[in-house]
Design a protein around this motif. Structure first.
Motif, PDB file in Angstrom:
ATOM      1  N   MET A 118       0.859  -1.186   0.000  1.00 21.88           N
ATOM      2  CA  MET A 118       0.000   0.000   0.000  1.00 21.88           C
ATOM      3  C   MET A 118       0.898   1.240   0.000  1.00 21.88           C
ATOM      4  N   ALA A 119       0.522   2.207  -0.788  1.00 17.78           N
ATOM      5  CA  ALA A 119       1.321   3.427  -0.879  1.00 17.78           C
ATOM      6  C   ALA A 119       1.229   4.217   0.416  1.00 17.78           C
ATOM      7  N   ARG A 120       2.288   4.933   0.706  1.00 14.41           N
ATOM      8  CA  ARG A 120       2.235   5.915   1.801  1.00 14.41           C
ATOM      9  C   ARG A 120       2.499   7.271   1.171  1.00 14.41           C
ATOM     10  N   TYR A 121       1.434   8.058   1.044  1.00 13.92           N
ATOM     11  CA  TYR A 121       1.558   9.332   0.358  1.00 13.92           C
ATOM     12  C   TYR A 121       2.340  10.339   1.173  1.00 13.92           C
ATOM     13  N   GLY A 122       3.166  11.107   0.468  1.00 12.26           N
ATOM     14  CA  GLY A 122       3.940  12.153   1.108  1.00 12.26           C
ATOM     15  C   GLY A 122       4.290  13.234   0.122  1.00 12.26           C
ATOM     16  N   MET A 123       4.968  14.231   0.616  1.00  7.94           N
ATOM     17  CA  MET A 123       5.288  15.380  -0.219  1.00  7.94           C
ATOM     18  C   MET A 123       6.686  15.880   0.104  1.00  7.94           C
ATOM     19  N   ALA A 124       7.361  16.346  -0.931  1.00 13.63           N
ATOM     20  CA  ALA A 124       8.654  16.996  -0.731  1.00 13.63           C
ATOM     21  C   ALA A 124       8.503  18.436  -1.197  1.00 13.63           C
ATOM     22  N   ILE A 125       8.983  19.375  -0.397  1.00 15.18           N
ATOM     23  CA  ILE A 125       8.886  20.799  -0.750  1.00 15.18           C
ATOM     24  C   ILE A 125      10.299  21.353  -0.828  1.00 15.18           C
ATOM     25  N   ASP A 126      10.665  21.796  -2.024  1.00 14.10           N
ATOM     26  CA  ASP A 126      12.016  22.294  -2.275  1.00 14.10           C
ATOM     27  C   ASP A 126      12.090  23.768  -1.870  1.00 14.10           C
ATOM     28  N   LEU A 127      12.781  24.052  -0.780  1.00 16.23           N
ATOM     29  CA  LEU A 127      12.850  25.427  -0.289  1.00 16.23           C
ATOM     30  C   LEU A 127      13.680  26.323  -1.213  1.00 16.23           C
ATOM     31  N   GLU A 141      -4.899   3.730   5.398  1.00 18.30           N
ATOM     32  CA  GLU A 141      -3.752   2.854   5.142  1.00 18.30           C
ATOM     33  C   GLU A 141      -2.701   3.530   4.288  1.00 18.30           C
ATOM     34  N   ASP A 142      -3.130   4.486   3.465  1.00 18.00           N
ATOM     35  CA  ASP A 142      -2.150   5.188   2.624  1.00 18.00           C
ATOM     36  C   ASP A 142      -1.487   6.338   3.370  1.00 18.00           C
ATOM     37  N   GLY A 143      -1.739   6.438   4.675  1.00 18.91           N
ATOM     38  CA  GLY A 143      -1.057   7.431   5.500  1.00 18.91           C
ATOM     39  C   GLY A 143      -1.762   8.764   5.626  1.00 18.91           C
ATOM     40  N   ILE A 144      -2.804   8.991   4.856  1.00 14.87           N
ATOM     41  CA  ILE A 144      -3.489  10.274   4.907  1.00 14.87           C
ATOM     42  C   ILE A 144      -4.352  10.332   6.165  1.00 14.87           C
ATOM     43  N   VAL A 145      -4.161  11.396   6.933  1.00 14.05           N
ATOM     44  CA  VAL A 145      -4.949  11.596   8.155  1.00 14.05           C
ATOM     45  C   VAL A 145      -6.223  12.337   7.772  1.00 14.05           C
ATOM     46  N   THR A 146      -7.341  11.740   8.059  1.00 12.18           N
ATOM     47  CA  THR A 146      -8.617  12.337   7.666  1.00 12.18           C
ATOM     48  C   THR A 146      -9.439  12.712   8.895  1.00 12.18           C
ATOM     49  N   LEU A 167       5.994   7.571  -0.613  1.00  9.00           N
ATOM     50  CA  LEU A 167       7.251   7.598   0.134  1.00  9.00           C
ATOM     51  C   LEU A 167       7.828   6.190   0.317  1.00  9.00           C
ATOM     52  N   ASP A 168       6.975   5.187   0.258  1.00 10.81           N
ATOM     53  CA  ASP A 168       7.460   3.820   0.448  1.00 10.81           C
ATOM     54  C   ASP A 168       8.017   3.222  -0.831  1.00 10.81           C
ATOM     55  N   ASP A 169       7.901   3.927  -1.924  1.00 10.56           N
ATOM     56  CA  ASP A 169       8.451   3.456  -3.200  1.00 10.56           C
ATOM     57  C   ASP A 169       9.775   4.180  -3.443  1.00 10.56           C
ATOM     58  N   PRO A 170      10.885   3.489  -3.314  1.00 11.22           N
ATOM     59  CA  PRO A 170      12.176   4.172  -3.469  1.00 11.22           C
ATOM     60  C   PRO A 170      12.402   4.722  -4.885  1.00 11.22           C
ATOM     61  N   GLU A 171      11.626   4.245  -5.834  1.00 12.51           N
ATOM     62  CA  GLU A 171      11.780   4.728  -7.214  1.00 12.51           C
ATOM     63  C   GLU A 171      10.859   5.896  -7.537  1.00 12.51           C
ATOM     64  N   SER A 172      10.001   6.259  -6.609  1.00 16.10           N
ATOM     65  CA  SER A 172       9.086   7.368  -6.878  1.00 16.10           C
ATOM     66  C   SER A 172       9.869   8.673  -6.923  1.00 16.10           C
ATOM     67  N   GLU A 173       9.307   9.646  -7.628  1.00 13.56           N
ATOM     68  CA  GLU A 173      10.004  10.927  -7.780  1.00 13.56           C
ATOM     69  C   GLU A 173      10.261  11.573  -6.420  1.00 13.56           C
ATOM     70  N   VAL A 174       9.284  11.485  -5.541  1.00 15.52           N
ATOM     71  CA  VAL A 174       9.442  12.140  -4.238  1.00 15.52           C
ATOM     72  C   VAL A 174      10.549  11.464  -3.428  1.00 15.52           C
ATOM     73  N   SER A 175      10.635  10.146  -3.472  1.00 10.45           N
ATOM     74  CA  SER A 175      11.683   9.442  -2.729  1.00 10.45           C
ATOM     75  C   SER A 175      13.057   9.754  -3.311  1.00 10.45           C
ATOM     76  N   ARG A 176      13.135   9.869  -4.649  1.00 14.83           N
ATOM     77  CA  ARG A 176      14.427  10.133  -5.292  1.00 14.83           C
ATOM     78  C   ARG A 176      14.885  11.560  -5.056  1.00 14.83           C
ATOM     79  N   LEU A 177      13.975  12.409  -4.610  1.00 13.63           N
ATOM     80  CA  LEU A 177      14.357  13.780  -4.265  1.00 13.63           C
ATOM     81  C   LEU A 177      14.836  13.876  -2.822  1.00 13.63           C
ATOM     82  N   ILE A 178      14.182  13.144  -1.936  1.00 19.86           N
ATOM     83  CA  ILE A 178      14.421  13.316  -0.498  1.00 19.86           C
ATOM     84  C   ILE A 178      15.804  12.828  -0.088  1.00 19.86           C
TER      85      ILE A 178
END
Lengths: 199, 301
Positions: free
Chosen positions: A1-10, A79-84, A166-177
């Motif tokens: 199951m995906a764990r959604y996250g975000m990267a913000i480039d300051l 399950e995908d990490g989003i707090v509702t 975030l749990d996918d090491p090949e995702s764009e967000v993971s490759r940025l972090i």
């Protein structure tokens, strides 16, 4: 199951506020309520002074304090990490606001509008924000279910925001972090936020 | 700077931010919750029926009612009793269950002592009554300290996130109950089997212990995280300092301790004890006030 996250480039963020406005347009958040907010801090000493613009939103923490303290179970985590937040269960006790280290939640204590009473442009949208309840960013769940990215990500003109699994090491967000040493806000609190900032 | 402008700056500047959600109604509820429970414990120990009934009324009217109207949706309060998940993690849910147990068993315990309910098949002093008293007393002790656990549950506000806070709340709860007992007896006349001398000695002990605990609490917090250090600064040298030093320490602890020591060695009329009891109650109220106002979030970065 995906764990959604975000990267913000300051470094890319130019504080244009497009994300704040996109969030407001998407969710019709009332006056003084910012699900996607901006906070600034000046650092350094003259002549080497820098202003950091911190884009703040719900961090959808893996160990969310708001979920723990909610007395009615209105706040929960998918399950995908989003707090509702289930507005039908929310009591408006504001324990979650007190508990959140990121000040990401807002309580609607009265009806607020950007417009005078005779202009009812956002009347339908404001109905989603009932008086006496708490609200917060939900990573644009309605858009995610349609396969779209959150409004703040799509609207960013400099590409500062990246969203993904975030749990996918090949995702764009993971490759940025990892290579950019992405940092979390208040990691010492043990909340493990899903929002990372890149310096 | 006005409060509204300060609040807006908190939203846009990275800096220690004051918590603004738990304010007057929560203060009233927390304070009278402790007072009511403390009064119950002292009164039940001495069989002071008036004190027990007064404590239950205080809990319902001055603790329960403010809590209820503070909620954005008061009629949904019953949801706190339906979520088992919340019971496992939320101190607020546990607190509500504690209050429910306290009220149910407190009422069942004292009811036979009242003329209207003398027909009940058990007595307050009998076996069943003693069991009910025991359960209510445990719930009352829980009711005194659970607000501190609810406050310290989140590490977001470092000044509240300390295991000493429940101890402080327990001390103040016992002091509050004892002093309200003094006031009640002074108003009604000292015709009840309450050992005033013992309570006066207990007052000295509790006041000294509270003073040491407050000093220790501030000492620990002054070397803790940024938010806690800022809270201590506001309390001891900042905008809350006049209330903290003038009301919490001087009116609430120092003067009553002086009078209590004088009473121990020389003796004073019950009326004087009752007046100092009121001073302690005022100090306790403002103690909770400054603790809530000093709740500061650490800066984000």
């Amino acid at each position: 199951m995906a764990r959604y996250g975000m990267a913000i480039d300051l470094k890319r963020c130019i504080a244009c506020m497009a994300c704040m406005m996109a969030c407001k347009a998407e969710h019709s958040t009332p006056s003084e309520v910012f699900w996607s907010g901006l906070m600034q801090k000046e650092t350094g000493e003259y002549p080497y002074v820098e202003t950091i613009f911190l884009r703040m939103l719900c961090n959808h923490c893996r160990d969310a304090l708001c979920v723990r303290v909610c007395p009615s179970g209105a706040t929960s985590q998918r399950e995908d990490g989003i707090v509702t937040l289930d507005s039908t269960k929310c009591l408006g006790c504001r324990a979650c606001i007190t508990a959140c280290p990121y000040q990401a939640r807002y309580y609607i204590d009265k009806e607020r509008s950007y417009f005078p009473p005779e202009i009812n442009i956002e009347e339908y949208g404001y109905q989603k924000h009932e008086k006496g309840l708490v609200g917060k960013c939900n990573f644009c769940l309605e858009r995610l279910e349609k396969g779209l990215e959150p409004a703040c990500v799509v609207s960013c003109i400099s590409g500062a925001r990246t969203f993904g699994d975030l749990d996918d090491p090949e995702s764009e967000v993971s490759r940025l972090i990892s290579p950019r040493s992405g940092f979390q806000i208040h990691p010492e609190l043990g909340t493990d936020p899903s929002v990372y900032y890149l310096k | 700077m006005g409060v509204k402008k300060e609040a807006m700056l908190d939203r846009f500047e990275v800096r220690p931010t004051t918590q603004r959600e738990w304010h007057l109604l929560i203060l009233v509820a927390f304070f009278f919750g402790a007072v009511g429970c403390g009064l119950f414990l002292i009164s039940a120990f001495y069989g002071f029926t008036f004190g027990v009934v007064l404590s239950l009324l205080i809990i319902v009217l001055l603790m329960g009612f403010p809590h209820l109207i503070y909620l954005g949706h008061p009629l949904r309060f019953w949801r706190m009793f339906t979520s088992l998940t919340a019971l496992k993690t939320s101190w607020i849910t546990r607190g509500m269950w504690g209050w429910a147990v306290f009220l149910i068993f407190g009422v069942l315990y004292i009811a036979p002592s009242l003329d209207w309910f003398a027909w009940l098949p058990w007595t307050s002093g009998g076996g069943a009554g003693t069991v009910m008293l025991g359960i209510a007393a445990v719930a009352a002790a829980f009711g005194i300290i659970y607000p501190a656990f609810a406050m310290s549950q989140s590490p977001a506000i470092a000044f509240w996130n300390n295991p000493l806070l429940p101890i402080l709340f327990m001390l103040y709860g016992l002091i509050d109950g004892k002093d309200l007992t003094f006031v009640s007896i002074a108003v009604l006349g000292s015709t009840y089997a309450v050992n005033i001398e013992f309570l006066e000695q207990l007052e000295i002990f509790l006041l000294i212990l509270s003073a040491i605990s407050v000093w220790a609490y501030l000492g620990v917090m002054s070397v803790s995280r940024v938010g806690a250090r800022e809270a201590v600064r506001r309390l001891t040298r900042g905008e809350l300092a006049p209330i903290f030093w003038g009301v919490v320490i001087l009116v609430g602890l120092a003067i009553p301790l002086g009078v209590a020591l004088y009473a121990y060695f020389v003796g004073v009329p019950l009326g004087v004890t009752a007046v100092t009891g009121l001073l302690v109650l005022i100090g306790a109220l403002y103690f909770k006030y400054v603790v809530l106002k000093a709740g500061v979030y650490s800066p984000l970065i």
